[in-house]
Design an enzyme around this catalytic site. Sequence first.
Site: not given
Length: 105
Positions: A71, A79, A74-76
Site C-alpha cells: 500500500l 503522489h 501504491m501511495h508513493a
Amino acid sequence: MDHSEECMEMIANAGEAKTLALNALSLAGQGAFKEAEKVLQDSEDALNKAHAAHTKLLFCEAQEEDLKVTLLMMHAGDHLNSADTIKVLVEELIRVYKQTKKGEK
C-alpha cells in the site's frame, strides 16, 4: 527486500514538488513571474528526486528482484503521478497568466 525508503523518498519529494508548484502558481497570480519561475524550478528539482527514487524501484524490478507491492508503494506512486499532473497544469496556468498580463498592457 524492503523498499519503504524509496517509497518515502517518492512521497516526500513529490509532496514538496506539489507544494512548490502551487506556491509558484500563487506568485504568478500576483504577477511575480520571475519569482514564480524560480519556485517552479525548485518544484522540478524535487520532482526529479521523486523520479530518481521511482527509478530505483524500476531497476529492482528489471533485475527480476521480487518486489512486494505494498500500500505504501501504491501511495508513493499516486503522489508521484499527482505531482507530475499538478506541475504540468501549473505551468500552463502560469503561461495563461502571462498572456493575460500582456493583454492588459
